[in-house]
Design a protein around this motif. Structure first.
Motif, PDB file in Angstrom:
ATOM      1  N   ALA A  54      66.061  20.634  38.837  1.00 61.94           N
ATOM      2  CA  ALA A  54      66.916  19.569  38.283  1.00 61.94           C
ATOM      3  C   ALA A  54      66.571  19.209  36.848  1.00 61.94           C
ATOM      4  O   ALA A  54      65.849  18.273  36.590  1.00 61.94           O
ATOM      5  N   GLY A  55      67.066  19.963  35.897  1.00 67.00           N
ATOM      6  CA  GLY A  55      66.864  19.652  34.474  1.00 67.00           C
ATOM      7  C   GLY A  55      65.486  20.034  33.986  1.00 67.00           C
ATOM      8  O   GLY A  55      65.025  21.128  34.256  1.00 67.00           O
ATOM      9  N   ALA A  56      64.864  19.104  33.257  1.00 65.77           N
ATOM     10  CA  ALA A  56      63.507  19.196  32.697  1.00 65.77           C
ATOM     11  C   ALA A  56      62.915  20.592  32.650  1.00 65.77           C
ATOM     12  O   ALA A  56      62.113  20.964  33.492  1.00 65.77           O
ATOM     13  N   PHE A  71      62.696  26.589  12.061  1.00 66.95           N
ATOM     14  CA  PHE A  71      62.687  26.654  13.520  1.00 66.95           C
ATOM     15  C   PHE A  71      62.689  25.269  14.156  1.00 66.95           C
ATOM     16  O   PHE A  71      63.234  25.086  15.234  1.00 66.95           O
ATOM     17  N   THR A  72      62.065  24.291  13.499  1.00 61.70           N
ATOM     18  CA  THR A  72      62.112  22.938  14.052  1.00 61.70           C
ATOM     19  C   THR A  72      63.567  22.478  14.133  1.00 61.70           C
ATOM     20  O   THR A  72      63.993  21.897  15.137  1.00 61.70           O
ATOM     21  N   GLU A  73      64.336  22.808  13.087  1.00 63.61           N
ATOM     22  CA  GLU A  73      65.752  22.442  13.087  1.00 63.61           C
ATOM     23  C   GLU A  73      66.505  23.207  14.178  1.00 63.61           C
ATOM     24  O   GLU A  73      67.304  22.627  14.929  1.00 63.61           O
ATOM     25  N   LEU A  74      66.234  24.517  14.299  1.00 60.88           N
ATOM     26  CA  LEU A  74      66.897  25.310  15.334  1.00 60.88           C
ATOM     27  C   LEU A  74      66.525  24.806  16.726  1.00 60.88           C
ATOM     28  O   LEU A  74      67.346  24.837  17.643  1.00 60.88           O
ATOM     29  N   GLY A  75      65.289  24.342  16.889  1.00 63.69           N
ATOM     30  CA  GLY A  75      64.845  23.805  18.166  1.00 63.69           C
ATOM     31  C   GLY A  75      65.675  22.594  18.566  1.00 63.69           C
ATOM     32  O   GLY A  75      66.092  22.454  19.718  1.00 63.69           O
ATOM     33  N   ARG A  76      65.954  21.730  17.583  1.00 61.90           N
ATOM     34  CA  ARG A  76      66.779  20.543  17.871  1.00 61.90           C
ATOM     35  C   ARG A  76      68.199  20.956  18.245  1.00 61.90           C
ATOM     36  O   ARG A  76      68.792  20.403  19.172  1.00 61.90           O
ATOM     37  N   THR A  77      68.738  21.950  17.532  1.00 60.74           N
ATOM     38  CA  THR A  77      70.073  22.454  17.842  1.00 60.74           C
ATOM     39  C   THR A  77      70.116  22.974  19.272  1.00 60.74           C
ATOM     40  O   THR A  77      71.049  22.697  20.036  1.00 60.74           O
ATOM     41  N   HIS A  82      71.485  22.550  25.147  1.00 56.10           N
ATOM     42  CA  HIS A  82      71.005  22.712  26.520  1.00 56.10           C
ATOM     43  C   HIS A  82      70.335  21.428  26.969  1.00 56.10           C
ATOM     44  O   HIS A  82      69.109  21.330  26.927  1.00 56.10           O
ATOM     45  N   PRO A  83      71.111  20.451  27.423  1.00 57.23           N
ATOM     46  CA  PRO A  83      70.540  19.154  27.810  1.00 57.23           C
ATOM     47  C   PRO A  83      69.463  19.341  28.887  1.00 57.23           C
ATOM     48  O   PRO A  83      69.614  20.180  29.771  1.00 57.23           O
ATOM     49  N   GLY A  84      68.389  18.574  28.740  1.00 57.37           N
ATOM     50  CA  GLY A  84      67.300  18.655  29.716  1.00 57.37           C
ATOM     51  C   GLY A  84      66.257  19.689  29.344  1.00 57.37           C
ATOM     52  O   GLY A  84      65.251  19.818  30.007  1.00 57.37           O
ATOM     53  N   THR A  85      66.516  20.411  28.253  1.00 53.79           N
ATOM     54  CA  THR A  85      65.536  21.419  27.828  1.00 53.79           C
ATOM     55  C   THR A  85      64.710  20.890  26.665  1.00 53.79           C
ATOM     56  O   THR A  85      65.252  20.273  25.754  1.00 53.79           O
ATOM     57  N   THR A  86      63.419  21.112  26.714  1.00 54.09           N
ATOM     58  CA  THR A  86      62.544  20.751  25.610  1.00 54.09           C
ATOM     59  C   THR A  86      62.021  22.039  24.979  1.00 54.09           C
ATOM     60  O   THR A  86      61.566  22.925  25.694  1.00 54.09           O
ATOM     61  N   GLY A 247      57.008  38.353  30.004  1.00 52.29           N
ATOM     62  CA  GLY A 247      56.497  37.463  31.044  1.00 52.29           C
ATOM     63  C   GLY A 247      56.976  36.033  30.881  1.00 52.29           C
ATOM     64  O   GLY A 247      56.379  35.120  31.427  1.00 52.29           O
ATOM     65  N   ALA A 248      58.051  35.848  30.101  1.00 55.90           N
ATOM     66  CA  ALA A 248      58.496  34.494  29.755  1.00 55.90           C
ATOM     67  C   ALA A 248      58.723  33.633  30.988  1.00 55.90           C
ATOM     68  O   ALA A 248      59.532  33.981  31.844  1.00 55.90           O
ATOM     69  N   PRO A 249      58.008  32.492  31.073  1.00 51.96           N
ATOM     70  CA  PRO A 249      58.238  31.579  32.203  1.00 51.96           C
ATOM     71  C   PRO A 249      59.684  31.078  32.237  1.00 51.96           C
ATOM     72  O   PRO A 249      60.238  30.873  33.305  1.00 51.96           O
ATOM     73  N   ALA A 250      60.298  30.919  31.083  1.00 50.59           N
ATOM     74  CA  ALA A 250      61.695  30.474  31.027  1.00 50.59           C
ATOM     75  C   ALA A 250      62.545  31.600  30.442  1.00 50.59           C
ATOM     76  O   ALA A 250      63.101  31.489  29.361  1.00 50.59           O
ATOM     77  N   GLY A 251      62.622  32.688  31.182  1.00 48.14           N
ATOM     78  CA  GLY A 251      63.213  33.925  30.683  1.00 48.14           C
ATOM     79  C   GLY A 251      64.630  33.799  30.123  1.00 48.14           C
ATOM     80  O   GLY A 251      64.885  34.209  28.989  1.00 48.14           O
ATOM     81  N   ASP A 252      65.555  33.206  30.883  1.00 40.34           N
ATOM     82  CA  ASP A 252      66.946  33.135  30.425  1.00 40.34           C
ATOM     83  C   ASP A 252      67.071  32.274  29.174  1.00 40.34           C
ATOM     84  O   ASP A 252      67.800  32.617  28.241  1.00 40.34           O
ATOM     85  N   LEU A 253      66.302  31.164  29.128  1.00 42.25           N
ATOM     86  CA  LEU A 253      66.331  30.297  27.947  1.00 42.25           C
ATOM     87  C   LEU A 253      65.800  31.047  26.737  1.00 42.25           C
ATOM     88  O   LEU A 253      66.312  30.907  25.631  1.00 42.25           O
TER      89      LEU A 253
END
Lengths: 278, 281
Positions: A54-56, A71-77, A82-86, A247-253
């Motif tokens: 559920a999100g997070a 990249f900090t700017e791209l991270g915010r974009t 993708h709401p709920g993604t940090t 080995g990305a833990p968040a592969g699709d992201l």
């Protein structure tokens, strides 16, 4: 002042002294517990593949220090899309980051400042096919006022001019060697800095008369140094590759973040930071 | 006067550990063992990863010896500077009373808290070519400290001096003031008392502080690379060489670290041996 305090605590009742002796133990336990609690969070094998909790979700990006602003700017974009993604960043020297990834650091995406450092990771079969997303060119950075009157690259060969270069072991240093070789110049620097930001600092503070840094660093210095472009820089262009880690833990992201970096929108952000399109 | 320090030395450096006999209690023993493991295991990691087969030819590289020699020389000179300035400073803090003394003591520990790179930048802002003092040094004497071996010494001394000051001040506060008072009542001036009574009395503390100071100077990285830069032969000390080796050749970095460790342990152990023998008789 200190001595009486020591004496006082030495004559305190026994109960308290036993208590204080247990403090280090409790501390050790607490540290241990904290370490155990912290480690699995990013590395947690379930966090990426298991049914979405559920999100997070967290995307961890390891990126070269020169990419900090863009990249900090791209991270915010990315977070907005993708709401709920940090998005968490680990910025640093590409070589250090590559070492960290090879040693098992929990990262999803790696963006390096040179193909060589990316190769460390791909050679260990830890990343998919990398794609070049930006290029960076060297410039001569001179302090405000240009005290030594530098106009072109050959002015750096003057023995009276104090020059800072990056060490040949780091990408900006390798590029500097290439550019100077292409120009057929021998420059004796006063210092070989450990990374490009340190080299820039020496010029910004006026400790050296000139430094070879990336165009992006000149832009990021916010006017503390002036950049002088030179034709030999074309011989030493730095490619920046990016790859999602296997080995990305968040592969699709991870794949979606790489897509964003390679997109037109990502290119615009990088161009504004002084990078050139590949 | 000459015999007065002896009992103190004997007490501080007795051959047997002082204290209550019996087994060490577990609330002390368990954390102590954990502490040993915590400090020693990373060293074991270095030993395990060391490329033993290629070790000899890696050590034979001239850059390694150059960096090692520079490290030893600069750390030793920096310790000398710290002794020269730090011992009187510690005396001032421990033996005199003046307004703002507590604030001063807090300020002296600033280099301990400051990230060394920031310390290096601060030194540049003061002693650099455009620094507050540096521009004057350059215009009046033609002296420029950044990018010189003297600059390395300055950076190391800046970071390492608090270790010495704090150790010596602690020793001064722990020393029995009655010896100094007795000397003073016998007519010795304050300077004579310091030289003939106080200094011998606190010698173990001074030595401990100097050792800490030397070790810190030897390992100094951030302030050195920021203030003095990195150039083989003049400012590239071992920690700088280790850092750069890490960028391309982690194995070389391990070798360099081991060399630095081995040399410092040998020197410290040797120094202690000689010193203890001399005092013990």
């Amino acid at each position: 002042m200190r001595a009486p305090r020591v004496i006082r605590s030495a004559v305190r009742p026994k109960r308290l002294s036993r208590w204080t002796a247990a403090v280090p133990l409790a501390l050790a336990l607490a540290v241990g517990a904290a370490a155990c609690g912290a480690a699995p969070t990013p590395a947690g094998p379930g966090s990426g593949s298991a049914p979405p909790a559920a999100g997070a979700r967290t995307l961890t990006v390891f990126a070269a220090a020169s990419l900090t602003g863009a990249f900090t700017e791209l991270g915010r974009t990315f977070e907005a899309a993708h709401p709920g993604t940090t998005v968490r960043f680990n910025f640093g020297s590409s070589a250090t980051l590559a070492q960290q990834i090879v040693q098992g650091a929990p990262a999803d995406v790696f963006a390096a400042a040179s193909p060589a450092t990316m190769k460390t990771v791909t050679d260990a079969s830890l990343a998919g096919e990398p794609a070049v997303f930006a290029r960076n060119k060297l410039q001569i950075a001179v302090p405000a006022g240009n005290p030594a009157g530098i106009d072109e690259l050959k002015d750096l060969a003057d023995a009276r001019v104090k020059v800072a270069l990056c060490a040949a072991q780091v990408p900006c240093g390798a590029a500097a060697v290439k550019a100077l070789d292409a120009a057929g110049l021998t420059v004796t620097p006063v210092t070989l800095e450990q990374d490009v930001k340190a080299t820039l600092t020496k010029a910004a503070l006026g400790e050296v008369d000139a430094a070879l840094v990336y165009a992006t660093d000149v832009l990021a210095s916010g006017g503390k140094v002036r950049g002088i472009a030179f034709p030999e820089a074309d011989e030493a262009i730095n490619d920046y590759p990016v790859a999602a880690l296997s080995g990305a833990p968040a592969g699709d992201l991870a794949r979606r973040f790489v897509d964003l970096v390679l997109s037109q929108r990502g290119g615009d952000v990088l161009t504004r930071a002084g990078f050139e399109a590949p | 006067m000459t015999t007065s320090p002896t009992p103190v030395r004997g007490r501080a450096r007795g051959p047997e550990p002082a204290g209550v006999p019996g087994r060490p209690p577990w609330p002390l023993l368990v954390p102590a063992l954990a502490g040993i493991a915590f400090l020693v295991l990373p060293l074991a990691g270095l030993l395990v990863r060391a490329p033993w087969s290629t070790l000899p030819q890696r050590l034979a590289e001239p850059q390694v010896l150059q960096a090692l020699r520079l490290s030893l020389v600069t750390a030793t000179v920096a310790t000398g500077v710290c002794l020269l300035l730090g011992v009187p400073l510690a005396w001032l803090l421990a033996r005199t009373d003046f307004p703002g003394r507590r604030l001063l003591r807090a300020l002296i520990t600033v280099p301990l808290v400051l990230p060394p790179v920031v310390g290096g930048v601060a030194l540049l802002l003061v002693l650099g070519r455009r620094g507050l003092v540096g521009q004057w040094l350059e215009s009046a004497f033609g002296i420029s400290l950044p990018f010189t071996t003297a600059g390395v010494v300055v950076a190391e001394a800046f970071v390492a001096m608090p270790f010495l000051v704090i150790s010596v001040e602690g020793a001064l506060r722990a020393a029995d003031p009655r010896f100094e008072e007795a000397a003073a009542t016998l007519g010795a001036s304050r300077w004579t008392v310091f030289r003939r009574v106080t200094l011998p009395l606190i010698a173990p503390g001074v030595l401990a502080g100097a050792v800490l100071c030397w070790a810190r100077a030897l390992g100094e990285f951030g302030a050195t690379i920021t203030f003095a830069g990195n150039f083989p032969g003049s400012t590239q000390t071992m920690p700088l060489a280790v850092y750069l080796a890490l960028e391309t050749d982690p194995e070389a970095a391990v070798v360099l670290s081991l060399v630095l460790l081995a040399v410092s342990v040998l020197i410290l152990a040797g120094l202690r041996e000689r010193w203890v023998n001399r005092v013990g008789g």
